[in-house]
Scaffold this motif. Structure first.
Motif, PDB file in Angstrom:
ATOM      1  N   ILE A   1       0.859  -1.191   0.000  1.00 36.76           N
ATOM      2  CA  ILE A   1       0.000   0.000   0.000  1.00 36.76           C
ATOM      3  C   ILE A   1       0.886   1.230   0.000  1.00 36.76           C
ATOM      4  O   ILE A   1       1.842   1.314   0.770  1.00 36.76           O
TER       5      ILE A   1
ATOM      6  N   LEU B   1      -2.034  12.500   3.018  1.00 33.13           N
ATOM      7  CA  LEU B   1      -2.082  12.102   4.433  1.00 33.13           C
ATOM      8  C   LEU B   1      -0.801  12.519   5.152  1.00 33.13           C
ATOM      9  O   LEU B   1      -0.838  13.015   6.279  1.00 33.13           O
TER      10      LEU B   1
ATOM     11  N   LEU C   1       3.700   5.772   9.488  1.00 32.43           N
ATOM     12  CA  LEU C   1       2.449   6.180   8.843  1.00 32.43           C
ATOM     13  C   LEU C   1       2.024   5.254   7.708  1.00 32.43           C
ATOM     14  O   LEU C   1       0.847   5.009   7.501  1.00 32.43           O
TER      15      LEU C   1
ATOM     16  N   TYR D   1      -1.472   3.529   7.886  1.00 35.45           N
ATOM     17  CA  TYR D   1      -2.475   3.733   6.835  1.00 35.45           C
ATOM     18  C   TYR D   1      -2.876   2.376   6.233  1.00 35.45           C
ATOM     19  O   TYR D   1      -4.057   2.151   5.930  1.00 35.45           O
ATOM     20  N   GLY D   2      -1.902   1.498   6.098  1.00 33.28           N
ATOM     21  CA  GLY D   2      -2.193   0.158   5.584  1.00 33.28           C
ATOM     22  C   GLY D   2      -3.199  -0.560   6.466  1.00 33.28           C
ATOM     23  O   GLY D   2      -4.178  -1.138   5.976  1.00 33.28           O
TER      24      GLY D   2
ATOM     25  N   LEU E   1      -6.597   1.170   6.089  1.00 31.26           N
ATOM     26  CA  LEU E   1      -7.237   0.898   4.797  1.00 31.26           C
ATOM     27  C   LEU E   1      -7.768  -0.539   4.725  1.00 31.26           C
ATOM     28  O   LEU E   1      -8.867  -0.777   4.226  1.00 31.26           O
TER      29      LEU E   1
ATOM     30  N   GLU F   1      -7.690   7.602   5.911  1.00 29.91           N
ATOM     31  CA  GLU F   1      -6.905   8.812   6.180  1.00 29.91           C
ATOM     32  C   GLU F   1      -7.408   9.501   7.447  1.00 29.91           C
ATOM     33  O   GLU F   1      -6.617   9.959   8.273  1.00 29.91           O
TER      34      GLU F   1
ATOM     35  N   VAL G   1      -6.158   7.616  10.556  1.00 25.87           N
ATOM     36  CA  VAL G   1      -4.739   7.833  10.857  1.00 25.87           C
ATOM     37  C   VAL G   1      -4.519   9.239  11.425  1.00 25.87           C
ATOM     38  O   VAL G   1      -3.753   9.425  12.373  1.00 25.87           O
ATOM     39  N   GLN G   2      -5.231  10.218  10.856  1.00 23.94           N
ATOM     40  CA  GLN G   2      -5.107  11.585  11.385  1.00 23.94           C
ATOM     41  C   GLN G   2      -5.596  11.658  12.824  1.00 23.94           C
ATOM     42  O   GLN G   2      -4.986  12.310  13.669  1.00 23.94           O
TER      43      GLN G   2
END
Ligand code: ZN
Lengths: 86, 224
Positions: free
Chosen positions: A63, A69, B46, B50-51, B54, B64, B67-68
Motif C-alpha cells: 500500500i 495524508l 504512517l 495507513y495500511g 485501509l 486517512e 490515521v489523522q
C-alpha cells in the motif's frame, strides 16, 4: 536426543501455528524443527502454511502512503509543536 | 494556517487509555522535550498505520481520517509515552482504539455457522486436489499468485469482526502475540486462539474468492 524427547507428527501439528509465529519456547522450537527436518509430510505442510502467510503479508502490505495524508499529519505535528499550546 | 480537524471532537474516545498512562508516568515526564521526538517516531510508521486503516475500513478517505485521528491522539498523549518502550505498539494501540470507538457497533456479530466446520489445512488439500503439489513448485504461491492484493483484502473482510481486527494487525505488522495483546487490550491466549482460528477461516474465504473469480477450475470447486 532420545525417542522420548521427540515430537510425534500430531504434537508438531498442534504447535505449527505457534512455530510459524516463533511463539514457542526455544526448546520447543528446536523440537519442532528437529521433526520437520526428518518428516517429509509435516515439512510439506509447514512449508505450505509458511508460504501462505508470507504471501498474504506481502500482498496486504503493498500500500502506498498518500502524500495528502503525510501532509495532513505533518500539519498536525507542526501544530502540536506551537509554543502557545504549552 | 491551523488545522482544525473535524474529528477533533472525537478524541474523548482515547481519554480512558491516556488517563491510564497518565496515572503512572506523566508527572515525571517533561512534555516539551519529549514531543520534539514525535515526528521522527511517528512518520516512519504512517505507511503501515495507513495500511492497517485501509485494510480495516476499505475506504481511503475513512482510512486517512482514522490515521489523522490517531496522530492527533499521539500528539495529545505523547507526554504519557514512556521513552524506551515500544512506540510502534503504543501508536497502534491508539489507532485501534480510535477504530473500535468508531466501529463498535459491528463487534457483536458472531462467526457464521459454516466456519465452525472449517477443516485443518484447507488450502493445502484444495491445492493438492488441483494438482499444484508438483515439485519443485510452491503450491501456496501457485494459488495465491492468482489473487491480487484487493482480492485478498476482500477475503480478509469476510472474517467475523473479532477475528478480522487481530488478523489484519497480524498481516500488516510484525508484532508478537504479547504486543498484540497489549495493543488490543485482550489476553495473550485470546490473541493466540483468535489468530489460529482466523487463519483456518481465512483459508476458506480465500478459496471462496478464488472460486467466485473463476480462478480455480470447476472440478475442484465441486469438492470444496
Ligand atoms: Zn511428521
Amino acid at each position: 536426543m532420545t525417542a522420548l524427547d521427540r515430537y510425534t507428527c500430531e504434537e508438531v501439528f498442534r504447535r505449527l501455528n505457534d512455530y510459524l509465529d516463533r511463539e514457542l519456547s526455544p526448546a520447543e522450537m528446536a523440537m519442532v524443527k528437529e521433526h520437520l527436518d526428518t518428516c517429509g509430510q509435516c515439512a510439506s505442510e509447514h512449508a505450505f502454511e509458511a508460504s501462505v502467510l508470507q504471501e498474504l503479508k506481502s500482498k496486504l502490505r503493498r500500500i502506498d502512503l498518500p502524500q495528502s495524508l503525510l501532509d495532513k499529519v505533518g500539519a498536525i505535528l507542526a501544530e502540536a509543536r506551537l509554543p502557545e499550546e504549552q | 494556517m491551523l488545522v482544525v480537524p473535524h474529528y477533533a471532537g472525537s478524541l474523548g474516545i482515547i481519554a480512558p487509555f491516556m488517563a491510564l498512562a497518565l496515572m503512572d508516568h506523566s508527572r515525571t515526564q517533561p512534555a516539551v522535550p519529549a514531543r520534539q521526538g514525535l515526528d521522527d517516531l511517528l512518520k516512519p510508521l504512517l505507511g503501515r498505520a495507513y495500511g492497517l486503516a485501509l485494510r480495516l475500513l476499505r475506504n481511503r478517505a475513512d482510512a486517512e481520517d482514522l490515521v489523522q485521528e490517531a496522530a492527533l491522539g499521539a500528539c495529545r498523549g505523547y507526554a504519557t509515552f514512556q521513552p524506551g518502550t515500544n512506540f510502534k505498539a503504543w501508536f497502534f494501540r491508539i489507532l485501534t482504539n480510535c477504530y473500535y470507538a468508531r466501529h463498535r457497533r459491528q463487534r457483536h456479530e458472531g462467526p457464521p455457522v459454516e466456519f465452525d466446520e472449517t477443516p485443518e489445512l484447507y488450502l493445502y488439500s484444495q491445492t493438492a486436489a488441483l494438482g499444484l503439489h508438483q515439485p519443485p513448485g510452491d503450491p501456496a504461491q501457485a494459488l495465491l499468485n492468482r489473487l491480487d492484493s484487493e482480492q485478498i483484502a476482500a477475503a480478509l473482510l469476510g472474517l467475523p469482526e473479532e477475528y478480522r481486527v487481530v488478523s489484519t494487525l497480524y498481516f500488516i505488522e510484525d508484532f508478537s502475540y504479547e504486543q498484540t495483546a497489549g495493543i488490543l487490550g485482550i489476553p495473550v491466549g485470546t490473541v493466540r486462539s483468535r489468530l489460529h482460528r482466523a487463519r483456518k477461516i481465512l483459508q476458506k474465504l480465500l478459496w471462496r474468492v478464488a472460486v467466485e473469480r473463476g480462478l480455480v477450475p470447476e472440478a475442484v470447486k465441486e469438492r470444496a
